[in-house]
Design a protein around this motif. Structure first.
Motif, PDB file in Angstrom:
ATOM      1  N   GLY A 240       0.938  -1.140   0.047  1.00 11.72           N
ATOM      2  CA  GLY A 240      -0.108   0.121  -0.197  1.00 11.72           C
ATOM      3  C   GLY A 240       0.851   1.282   0.141  1.00 11.72           C
ATOM      4  N   LYS A 241       2.103   1.160  -0.033  1.00 15.68           N
ATOM      5  CA  LYS A 241       3.086   2.366  -0.157  1.00 15.68           C
ATOM      6  C   LYS A 241       2.994   2.680  -1.601  1.00 15.68           C
ATOM      7  N   THR A 242       2.273   3.775  -1.937  1.00 12.31           N
ATOM      8  CA  THR A 242       2.347   4.185  -3.259  1.00 12.31           C
ATOM      9  C   THR A 242       3.085   5.503  -3.788  1.00 12.31           C
ATOM     10  N   LYS A 243       3.297   6.366  -2.805  1.00 10.16           N
ATOM     11  CA  LYS A 243       4.260   7.520  -3.039  1.00 10.16           C
ATOM     12  C   LYS A 243       5.945   6.973  -2.969  1.00 10.16           C
ATOM     13  N   LEU A 244       6.414   7.636  -3.491  1.00 14.14           N
ATOM     14  CA  LEU A 244       8.065   7.769  -3.738  1.00 14.14           C
ATOM     15  C   LEU A 244       8.443   7.821  -2.291  1.00 14.14           C
ATOM     16  N   PRO A 285       3.470  11.770  -8.527  1.00 20.12           N
ATOM     17  CA  PRO A 285       2.706  10.560  -9.013  1.00 20.12           C
ATOM     18  C   PRO A 285       2.546   9.514  -7.889  1.00 20.12           C
ATOM     19  N   ILE A 286       1.821   8.451  -8.104  1.00 16.75           N
ATOM     20  CA  ILE A 286       1.715   7.270  -7.259  1.00 16.75           C
ATOM     21  C   ILE A 286       2.187   6.137  -8.077  1.00 16.75           C
ATOM     22  N   TYR A 287       2.699   5.039  -7.266  1.00 14.36           N
ATOM     23  CA  TYR A 287       3.380   3.902  -7.882  1.00 14.36           C
ATOM     24  C   TYR A 287       2.632   2.546  -7.595  1.00 14.36           C
ATOM     25  N   LEU A 288       1.938   2.155  -8.579  1.00 17.48           N
ATOM     26  CA  LEU A 288       1.330   0.841  -8.288  1.00 17.48           C
ATOM     27  C   LEU A 288       1.947  -0.406  -9.179  1.00 17.48           C
ATOM     28  N   ILE A 289       1.499  -1.685  -8.767  1.00 19.73           N
ATOM     29  CA  ILE A 289       1.963  -2.843  -9.178  1.00 19.73           C
ATOM     30  C   ILE A 289       1.272  -2.969 -10.547  1.00 19.73           C
ATOM     31  N   GLU A 290       1.907  -3.103 -11.668  1.00 18.54           N
ATOM     32  CA  GLU A 290       1.228  -3.249 -12.833  1.00 18.54           C
ATOM     33  C   GLU A 290       1.233  -4.668 -13.388  1.00 18.54           C
ATOM     34  N   ASP A 291       2.320  -5.624 -13.162  1.00 20.88           N
ATOM     35  CA  ASP A 291       2.103  -7.007 -13.302  1.00 20.88           C
ATOM     36  C   ASP A 291       1.098  -7.634 -12.239  1.00 20.88           C
ATOM     37  N   GLN A 292       0.068  -8.297 -13.194  1.00 17.45           N
ATOM     38  CA  GLN A 292      -1.086  -8.948 -11.984  1.00 17.45           C
ATOM     39  C   GLN A 292      -0.384 -10.012 -11.512  1.00 17.45           C
ATOM     40  N   PHE A 293       0.455 -10.973 -12.114  1.00 12.49           N
ATOM     41  CA  PHE A 293       1.037 -11.953 -11.207  1.00 12.49           C
ATOM     42  C   PHE A 293       1.863 -11.409 -10.189  1.00 12.49           C
ATOM     43  N   PHE A 294       2.524 -10.548 -10.323  1.00 17.17           N
ATOM     44  CA  PHE A 294       3.369 -10.106  -9.354  1.00 17.17           C
ATOM     45  C   PHE A 294       2.607  -9.495  -8.147  1.00 17.17           C
TER      46      PHE A 294
END
Length: 340
Positions: A240-244, A285-294
């Motif tokens: 849940g940590k989405t900020k740099l 910006p925020i950073y999210l996991i793009e790869d669904q398996f990951f």
């Protein structure tokens, strides 16, 4: 392209496990093909492998063990063969070859500009390192820039194609399997359409001996030099940590260094950068996991590691995974609706 009969140079790339080599092999069926799979070895060892691949095509058993004295000599033989008939030359995992021989891209550029002209060669360069393929093969500063006649970035299957692997599943369960696998063919091959979602996960993911159990860490080791640090970054994003600043603080590094780690994960398609719709140039910006398996793996495996390693996951699956799947599928469903 194959039917054109003229020199063609195709670049095929995409993340590991997405099916590039399978796609190429399917295309090359019943066609005269030199298939060279580069390896993380020395230039001499790769030259030996390429030599064997070239000499196997004329089907001369005694000459199959001939080794050319240089890559230029090997390519000259390809020129000779491609003058009179259509020949496909596949260089799979090209980044490995380029790392072993720093001059190979310039050599290929020279051959594409001169010796290969007028031949019936169909050259295919394939690679899994997307940053290398985009920068060192397709990029403006690459010696090979402008020499390709086509490029294909192979993408994972979407929800509809993923569902074809499980013809008897309900729409809901097909969606679950898409959200778990991310549409990656190699992952889908591990799951049986005759088993339920729960049975598939318990056998193929939540088992310390399963192929997919260590898949994310294996991929990070293959692609990156500091897998432990990258693992920490992905773990932070999954929690849940989405900020740099949040990710950097959790990992324990300065934001400048964390930016580099995140940039590499974005290149690999594991992390994505998102900005507010109302302010696309936002510096926050925020950073999210793009790869669904990951995302699935990091959401469910670390928290259940003790149960997995002790073989007790079956008894706790319903409460620890099954009941949480609908919440997990929220972001997946958004991607499915956007894709449709």
């Amino acid at each position: 392209m194959y039917q054109s009969g003229k020199l063609e140079a195709a670049v095929i790339y995409g993340r590991r496990r997405v099916g590039k080599t399978t796609l190429i092999n399917e295309f090359c069926k019943d066609k005269k093909t030199i298939f060279f799979a580069a390896q993380e070895n020395s230039a001499d060892q790769n030259l030996e492998t390429l030599s064997h691949a070239i000499m196997e095509v004329p089907a001369g058993e005694s000459s199959a063990y001939m080794v050319f004295c240089s890559f230029s000599g090997a390519l000259a033989k390809v020129v000779e063969m491609a003058k009179s008939e259509r020949i496909i030359l596949v260089i799979d995992e090209y980044p490995y070859l380029a790392q072993a021989d720093r001059g190979i891209s310039s050599l290929l550029q020279n051959y594409l500009d001169h010796q290969f002209k007028g031949t019936q060669l169909f050259l295919i360069l394939c690679g899994s390192s997307m940053s290398f393929m985009e920068n060192q093969v397709l990029g403006y500063q690459s010696p090979l820039y402008g020499r390709r006649t086509a490029q294909f970035k192979i993408q994972p299957f979407d929800y509809l194609d993923t569902g074809k692997w499980f013809p008897d599943y309900s729409y809901e369960d097909k969606a679950f399997m898409y959200g778990i696998s991310g549409g990656i063919p190699m992952y889908l091959e591990q799951f049986s359409p005759k088993m339920t979602v729960e049975e598939n996960l318990l056998e193929n993911l939540f088992d310390k001996n399963a192929v997919l159990f260590e898949e994310p860490s294996n991929l990070l080791k293959q692609e990156l030099r500091e897998p432990a640090m990258y693992n920490a970054v992905v773990t932070a994003a999954a929690s849940g940590k989405t900020k740099l600043s949040e990710i950097a603080s959790t990992v324990g590094v300065e934001t400048g260094l964390c930016t580099k780690y995140i940039a590499n994960l974005i290149t690999l398609g594991i992390i994505k950068r998102e900005t507010p719709v109302t302010d696309p140039n936002s510096k926050r910006p925020i950073y999210l996991i793009e790869d669904q398996f990951f995302r699935f793996w990091y959401t469910f495996v670390p928290k259940n590691m003790s149960a997995i390693l002790s073989g007790r996951m079956e008894g706790s699956y319903a409460s620890r995974v099954g009941s949480r799947l609908p919440d997990y599928m929220g972001l997946v469903f958004e991607k499915m609706t956007v894709g449709s």
